[in-house]
Design a protein around this motif. Sequence first.
Motif, PDB file in Angstrom:
ATOM      1  N   VAL B 230       0.847  -1.204   0.000  1.00  0.00           N
ATOM      2  CA  VAL B 230       0.000   0.000   0.000  1.00  0.00           C
ATOM      3  C   VAL B 230       0.881   1.253   0.000  1.00  0.00           C
ATOM      4  O   VAL B 230       0.609   2.219  -0.711  1.00  0.00           O
ATOM      5  N   THR B 231       1.967   1.202   0.778  1.00  0.00           N
ATOM      6  CA  THR B 231       2.848   2.383   0.817  1.00  0.00           C
ATOM      7  C   THR B 231       3.633   2.556  -0.479  1.00  0.00           C
ATOM      8  O   THR B 231       4.154   3.632  -0.739  1.00  0.00           O
ATOM      9  N   GLU B 235      -2.476   6.561  -3.328  1.00  0.00           N
ATOM     10  CA  GLU B 235      -3.905   6.447  -3.037  1.00  0.00           C
ATOM     11  C   GLU B 235      -4.693   6.576  -4.342  1.00  0.00           C
ATOM     12  O   GLU B 235      -5.642   5.836  -4.598  1.00  0.00           O
ATOM     13  N   LEU B 238      -4.598   3.350  -6.459  1.00  0.00           N
ATOM     14  CA  LEU B 238      -5.459   2.298  -5.897  1.00  0.00           C
ATOM     15  C   LEU B 238      -6.924   2.610  -6.166  1.00  0.00           C
ATOM     16  O   LEU B 238      -7.718   1.731  -6.510  1.00  0.00           O
ATOM     17  N   GLU B 239      -7.274   3.888  -6.013  1.00  0.00           N
ATOM     18  CA  GLU B 239      -8.666   4.279  -6.210  1.00  0.00           C
ATOM     19  C   GLU B 239      -9.071   4.120  -7.664  1.00  0.00           C
ATOM     20  O   GLU B 239     -10.164   3.626  -7.978  1.00  0.00           O
ATOM     21  N   ARG B 327       4.612   8.431  -1.746  1.00  0.00           N
ATOM     22  CA  ARG B 327       4.259   8.886  -0.401  1.00  0.00           C
ATOM     23  C   ARG B 327       4.985   8.086   0.678  1.00  0.00           C
ATOM     24  O   ARG B 327       4.615   8.148   1.839  1.00  0.00           O
TER      25      ARG B 327
END
Lengths: 384, 384
Positions: B230-231, B235, B238-239, B327
């Motif tokens: 995830v890191t 975001e 992924l969205e 990020r």
Amino acid sequence: MTIREIDSQEQPTPDGHLQFVEVGDYTFETGGYLPNVKLAFETWGTLNADASNAVLLLHALTGDTHVARGESAEPGWWDQLVGPGGIVDTDHYFVVAPNMIGSCYGSTGPASIAPDGRPWGSRFPFTTIRDSVNLELRLAEKLGITKFYAVLGGSMGGARALEWAVTAPEKVNHCVVVAACAKSTAEQIAFAQAQTAAIRLDPQYRSGDYYDAASSPSAGLGIARRIAHVTYRSEMELEARFSRQNQHEENPFSGETLAHTRGRYAVESYLDHQANKLVDRFDANSYVVLTEALMSHDVGRSRGGVEAALNSADDVHFVVAAVNSDRLYWPAQSDEIVNHVSHGDGVFIIDSPIGHDGFLTDIHQLGPVLNEQVFSASKAPQGN
Amino acid sequence: MTIREIDSQEQPTPDGHLQFVEVGDYTFETGGYLPNVKLAFETWGTLNADASNAVLLLHALTGDTHVARGESAEPGWWDQLVGPGGIVDTDHYFVVAPNMIGSCYGSTGPASIAPDGRPWGSRFPFTTIRDSVNLELRLAEKLGITKFYAVLGGSMGGARALEWAVTAPEKVNHCVVVAACAKSTAEQIAFAQAQTAAIRLDPQYRSGDYYDAASSPSAGLGIARRIAHVTYRSEMELEARFSRQNQHEENPFSGETLAHTRGRYAVESYLDHQANKLVDRFDANSYVVLTEALMSHDVGRSRGGVEAALNSADDVHFVVAAVNSDRLYWPAQSDEIVNHVSHGDGVFIIDSPIGHDGFLTDIHQLGPVLNEQVFSASKAPQGN
């Protein structure tokens, strides 16, 4: 919080003390079933004659009913907003804060005792945000509230508030949604998955039936909290507070091999502390149930999507706020809400460097906006 | 990669095939000790007569030595940069890519057999990035390389490259640091802590001594990978890819109670897939060792801080690059590097929406800059 079981309404319950109400049997969205659901809640102030001054306050994932100090000794989590003479003035409003179904702060949850005398444990139903609203609608009915003057919440409480406005728009006048979104995002689901997986991996979890065991899944719950807590704070804040410092005299280079426990970095100690605090106060099954509920959050589900769902709440007046440094509930997610509601004045930005948790630490910034748009004297209900 | 044990230099090793060299006993920074450390590496091209055309390429956390396809069938992880006629032209440069100490791709690691005939397991030393450089300095000596024309790496490979430039500035001409930082941040340490804790929580981990057991800590390693992955992605990506979609016909609302396995959201299936892929190819102890090494990363440690350390590499020419949507290694962390080196032209921004993993998927964008500042004909070593 101070617990006080209320059997009759003869004596009014003091502000900020736990009360309970039975709301009946319930079949969950996923098909699970619970008989005799009990909801815990606290209240502040007095419901007026025409029941027009009720305010519903909804807690976040690991939050409880103790929004404000009231007549208890313990500080509340939104004392900045709620109290006598406060923004939500409990001298004028009747504030109700229910504990969410599945939590461990009084409402029926996995640790509650089932009719067979054993805790529900693994038999507890998967729960959705919508389930929680359906049950809180029953609570409102029991309290004689047909319409809330305002429904407010932050983080998961914001999701609950928004779902309230869409599930029962005729029962919500103002809706205040802080640091939340219209539907949980892929990233939120992703971080949540790792958290519930860590709890389930803990051998002490025993598939959820650990209440009669000598130990509980504190290690797994602690890892879940560590992951979550990082997402609740901004990178900038963590760096400013901890950078790469060692924890006091501990030395991160002190472990010779994998079999040794090395000293910690300060940020590790901080997260250990956050994990330990949560483990001491929260139940692992409740954490799984509520995390799953948050993953389920989507006001547009089976309603033609977010836009149609929010459009349907066209009589509700919204105040939507975001924390500018929030990297879990990005301000853009708040934009999505205001873009689709009929009454909403853009996103109010809470200016805080710490990230998502600004919805707790810096909520006072929302005071003037709430005062002007929701709770000012001219707009307040007159029936008191 | 194809494995080929080399005992003599009579036949040159084909490009992109695994080789091994013994680099002797080693005492780690934390005090741990290993006898007869072996490093695995691959090479491409031929070292020229004055050994002036050597290029060192350093892999990321779960990376391996197979940077480029070479004469093997398998694609390399930086094929976009390295190969005959490529930016790092293996017709002109001699490229060396070592496997980091502690990894599971050929160099001595926790799964390697100790002198007592058992795997090192929990007895394997905690390792630092600086340890890895110290051992790779021995590799360079064995290969007859006194100075690298360039040292390149991305992510943890970037940390390794930067540590090379500061540990041995006299042995590094150009240093290329992609999507990395001068010292691991509080947030990086925080996410790493949760990952190693998840592995250690897995009952199959057995404190690191699981090699003779029927099962390995795949669940814990899988959770670690999910968090990390995830890191590694933004975001936004992924969205865009998953939003709240269900995984094909699976239904996330199909589980009645905690005892049921519900259907998955698409992003969960994606992360399951990422976790399973890693579990199939990587060792849990190696993951812990290398994650701990990355936590240890700080070129300024015991050197008067980052600024003094980077100033000391004043003859090294730096190229520093960051992914704009990263990020985990924020572009500002790359700024910190270029702000303190003597020769460096600002941070080159790789424009990619996907986040940190852009250092792999979009590394071709760095080609023109590398060509101009490092590998152009006019700047190339002439001894070939």
